[in-house]
Design an enzyme around this catalytic site. Structure first.
Site, PDB file in Angstrom:
ATOM      1  N   CYS A 172      12.341  36.876 -31.358  1.00 48.74           N
ATOM      2  CA  CYS A 172      13.777  36.668 -31.531  1.00 48.74           C
ATOM      3  C   CYS A 172      14.107  35.172 -31.443  1.00 48.74           C
ATOM      4  CB  CYS A 172      14.553  37.509 -30.531  1.00 48.74           C
ATOM      5  SG  CYS A 172      16.280  37.776 -31.006  1.00 48.74           S
TER       6      CYS A 172
ATOM      7  N   HIS B  91      12.190  43.254 -30.775  1.00 46.73           N
ATOM      8  CA  HIS B  91      12.032  43.497 -29.341  1.00 46.73           C
ATOM      9  C   HIS B  91      11.343  44.846 -29.139  1.00 46.73           C
ATOM     10  CE1 HIS B  91      14.490  40.119 -28.050  1.00 46.73           C
ATOM     11  NE2 HIS B  91      15.412  40.475 -28.929  1.00 46.73           N
TER      12      HIS B  91
END
Length: 490
Positions: free
Chosen positions: A332, A433
């Site tokens: 991310c 994630h």
């Protein structure tokens, strides 16, 4: 419908874990249970099936109830971007970014959103277990409060107060909480729990009685220190440096701890691997040269934490690691940092600016107001191994024009390509994630580093821990008295 609110004498006293354990305990008894946290402040977030954003602790509590997470379980989520401002998520969607003055002005509307969510949950449950935030003893924040007594009073939900004996001063913490509370607020508290007890419980008999005598509240039990809790995701980043890991692991994986680190439970599956020493590197410490893999984690403030990374000298450590032939993975915000540039033309995270990345991947990122929130599944392209996880990010990342020598890391089941990996396979990044949750995917990463995985499915590890936690709470908490208190809810 019954309801009870667990508040604490402070942060990190175990509220989230105890709510999760009680959710599983009552679900195992056949009750329809729902978790609820009116207002959460955390950068550790989860994505619901409906595409909303809630605190990760509430997603765990939903799992404990054996139901899907829903935005009503955490109607207001505050995600700190700096010391003075936070992104405001209401019913799962970004509403604004504000400072303390903003929150004071919006408390009324946020309170309405909280009560609406609570009402909807109440209509589908036998019991709602409510988690407070911080402590009700923070009386300087009482005006307009929606996280603790402000909610309890307006919704008519009785309270049980939790004290953490492991940090010391638990008698003063509980008795002192009553001393500073307004009389009507104190009247909402019906009982107390002592959490994280170590040693001979007989030594605390007089202390336990003293709390009951001085407060008039019922003691509902003393919960021992439970090692099984380490198998559950932590909500607060403050516990990361104390996270236990395999001291004799064959390889070391290092994760620098940003000031706004987010979704750090990404690394829990690695922490439980016997062949891995997971090292959460605190500010002020170098990234160890012994690391086989450096993972640059997610963050709520990518540009600010990239600058933070440089002030720690971690950019120098990462460059040296790469020269030695080490592996690097960015997730991310960490993925964005690996690129050539990060641009924030609209001032999404702060001042409008463009900064240079770590120059390790040929990608550029542009931050934007719109946020990607989705659950995804797919396979890694190089080895055809499955993955499952979620995306939660503001911005788009693209490979620079004319680049032909880097490959795509993942392909979703919908056919979308995601992430980038360098030609030699040592530098990679993606927005996913939960990448390590799938045992097959985790094994491919560890195999590149020369070790084997334990092969555990992380969700099963967490689910089993919830059952063990529920069993322990059955032994140490007066559940019937707790249910009687919950039955007093209006």
């Amino acid at each position: 419908m019954a309801a009870v609110m667990l508040q604490g004498t402070g942060s990190d006293v175990g509220k989230s874990v105890l709510v999760a354990g009680l959710c599983r305990l009552l679900a195992n008894r056949g009750m329809a249970v729902r978790p609820f946290k009116p207002q959460n402040m955390s950068n550790n977030a989860a994505v619901t099936p409906g595409g909303g954003e809630i605190g990760r602790a509430q997603a765990l509590q939903a799992l404990a109830c054996r139901v899907s997470p829903h935005v009503d379980m955490n109607p207001v989520l505050l995600k700190p971007q700096s010391d003075k401002s936070a992104q405001v998520i209401v019913h799962g969607q970004v509403q604004d970014t504000g400072d303390a003055g903003y929150f004071r002005e919006r408390k009324s509307s946020l309170h309405k959103a909280v009560l609406a969510s609570y009402k909807r949950l109440s209509e589908e449950a036998d019991i709602v277990l409510v988690e407070g935030a911080g402590s009700p003893a923070e009386i300087n924040l009482r005006a307009g409060d929606i996280a603790n007594m402000g909610f309890a009073r307006s919704a008519g939900v009785p309270v049980v107060l939790i004290g953490d004996i492991d940090r010391g001063g638990v008698i003063a913490s509980i008795v002192g909480t009553k001393a500073v509370l307004d009389g009507e607020d104190a009247a909402m508290i019906r009982g107390f729990l002592i959490n994280k007890f170590r040693g001979d419980i007989d030594l605390f008999t007089d202390g336990y009685k003293a709390i009951a005598d001085r407060t008039g509240w019922a003691g509902l039990g003393v919960i021992p220190w439970l090692p099984i809790v380490r198998n559950l995701p932590a909500e607060d980043a403050v516990v990361l440096e104390q996270a236990e890991t395999a001291a004799d692991g064959l390889i070391e994986i290092a994760v620098p701890m940003f000031s706004r680190i987010a979704n750090f439970d990404d690394f829990d599956p690695l922490r439980l691997e016997p062949n891995v020493r997971l090292h959460m590197v605190p500010p002020g410490a170098p990234i160890p040269a012994s690391a086989a893999l450096i993972i640059i984690p997610g963050t709520k403030a990518t540009i600010a934490d990239l600058k933070f990374l440089r002030t720690q000298g971690w950019d120098i450590d990462i460059a040296a690691h790469v020269r030695r032939g080490g592996h690097v993975l960015g997730i991310c915000g960490g993925y964005q940092m690996l690129g050539q540039t990060i641009a924030d033309p609209d001032g999404v995270e702060g001042p409008a600016e463009t900064v240079a990345g770590l120059q390790l991947l040929p990608i550029d990122t542009v931050l934007a107001q719109s946020k990607t929130l989705s659950r995804i599944t797919g396979k890694s392209i190089a080895d055809d191994q499955p993955f499952g996880g979620y995306e939660i990010h503001a911005g788009q990342t693209k490979v620079q024009d004319g680049i032909t020598d880097c490959a795509t890391l993942l392909r979703t089941d919908g056919g979308r390509e995601e992430g980038v990996i360098s030609p030699d396979g040592r530098i990679s990044g993606c927005y996913v994630h939960g990448l390590f949750d799938d045992p097959a995917q985790r094994q491919t990463w560890l195999a590149r580093l020369g070790v084997a995985s334990n092969g555990q499915k992380h969700e099963s590890v967490v689910d089993n821990a919830l059952d063990d936690l529920a069993e322990a709470l059955e032994k140490h908490v007066d559940i019937e008295r707790l249910l009687a208190i919950a039955g007093e809810a209006k």
